[in-house]
Design an enzyme around this catalytic site. Structure first.
Site, PDB file in Angstrom:
ATOM      1  N   GLY A  48      62.689  -6.902 -45.778  1.00  0.00           N
ATOM      2  CA  GLY A  48      63.298  -6.082 -46.816  1.00  0.00           C
ATOM      3  C   GLY A  48      64.806  -6.165 -46.686  1.00  0.00           C
ATOM      4  CD  GLN A  53      69.885  -4.123 -44.940  1.00  0.00           C
ATOM      5  OE1 GLN A  53      68.908  -4.028 -45.665  1.00  0.00           O
ATOM      6  NE2 GLN A  53      69.818  -4.454 -43.659  1.00  0.00           N
ATOM      7  CB  CYS A  99      68.063  -2.559 -39.080  1.00  0.00           C
ATOM      8  SG  CYS A  99      69.074  -2.516 -40.579  1.00  0.00           S
ATOM      9  CG  LEU A 100      67.411  -8.215 -41.654  1.00  0.00           C
ATOM     10  CD1 LEU A 100      67.323  -8.825 -43.043  1.00  0.00           C
ATOM     11  CD2 LEU A 100      67.018  -9.203 -40.578  1.00  0.00           C
ATOM     12  CG  HIS A 141      64.379   0.098 -42.913  1.00  0.00           C
ATOM     13  ND1 HIS A 141      64.527   0.249 -41.556  1.00  0.00           N
ATOM     14  CD2 HIS A 141      65.344  -0.778 -43.307  1.00  0.00           C
ATOM     15  CE1 HIS A 141      65.540  -0.510 -41.142  1.00  0.00           C
ATOM     16  NE2 HIS A 141      66.048  -1.133 -42.186  1.00  0.00           N
ATOM     17  CD  GLU A 142      65.133  -2.607 -46.711  1.00  0.00           C
ATOM     18  OE1 GLU A 142      66.354  -2.574 -46.943  1.00  0.00           O
ATOM     19  OE2 GLU A 142      64.662  -3.123 -45.673  1.00  0.00           O
ATOM     20  CG  HIS A 145      69.517   0.027 -45.436  1.00  0.00           C
ATOM     21  ND1 HIS A 145      70.535   0.044 -44.506  1.00  0.00           N
ATOM     22  CD2 HIS A 145      68.523  -0.706 -44.885  1.00  0.00           C
ATOM     23  CE1 HIS A 145      70.166  -0.638 -43.439  1.00  0.00           C
ATOM     24  NE2 HIS A 145      68.939  -1.098 -43.637  1.00  0.00           N
TER      25      HIS A 145
END
Length: 181
Positions: A48, A53, A99-100, A141-142, A145
């Site tokens: 995701g 991000q 997380c990226l 999670h997204e 963000h």
């Protein structure tokens, strides 16, 4: 998808730590952003990716991950609204999360095992995504963000410090690998 890979925004960058603006224009630029986000997510081996991000202050995320039954689900949600089960029906899934934007470390984060997101697609048409398992975690999670929250914000102070310390050590090690001795 033909999108171009954009650099992933790292923890500490201001755009990651504030709520994103609603998308108001559903045009070719938005469709291109979604394609770039998919390309960036795949290049980083994620499941995701939110707009901030890749440094874009807009309420959009992409996802490509399995649900609890193993069915792979893929899509784009613009201006998402997260719905969680009522407290009396909520079961928490206490699993590892990464997380990226905080590459490397993972930590246990308890999240509801089911989630629904309602929003729009890149053409402005309504979409509803119901998720279980990893997909439920991804949707939450997204959406976090887009509210300016990173998963480490949900950790205890001690666990957050541990993750950030590990992240910094990994970054320092990576930089040491490329610096001449």
């Amino acid at each position: 998808m033909a999108g171009r890979v954009r650099p992933i925004t790292l923890v500490g960058t201001p755009v990651l730590h504030r709520a994103c603006r609603p998308v108001e224009e559903f045009d070719a630029a938005l469709a291109e952003l979604a394609e770039d986000m998919f390309a960036s997510m795949y290049a980083a081996e994620g499941v995701g990716l939110a707009g901030n991000q890749v440094g874009v202050d807009l309420r959009i995320f992409v996802y490509d991950c399995p649900d609890d039954g193993g069915e792979r689900r893929k899509g784009v949600v613009v201006n998402p609204v997260l719905e969680l089960p009522p407290l009396d029906e909520r079961r928490l899934d206490d699993d590892e999360e990464g997380c990226l934007s905080v590459p490397g470390p993972h930590a246990r984060v308890a999240r509801p095992d089911r989630a629904t997101v309602r929003g729009l697609d890149v053409a402005g048409k309504p979409v509803t995504v119901e998720g279980t398992g990893l997909l439920a975690r991804c949707l939450q999670h997204e959406t976090d963000h887009l509210e300016g929250r990173v998963y480490i914000d949900r950790l205890s102070a001690r666990a957050r410090k541990k993750v950030l310390r590990e992240y910094e050590e990994l970054r320092a090690g990576t930089e040491a690998d490329i610096l001449p001795e």
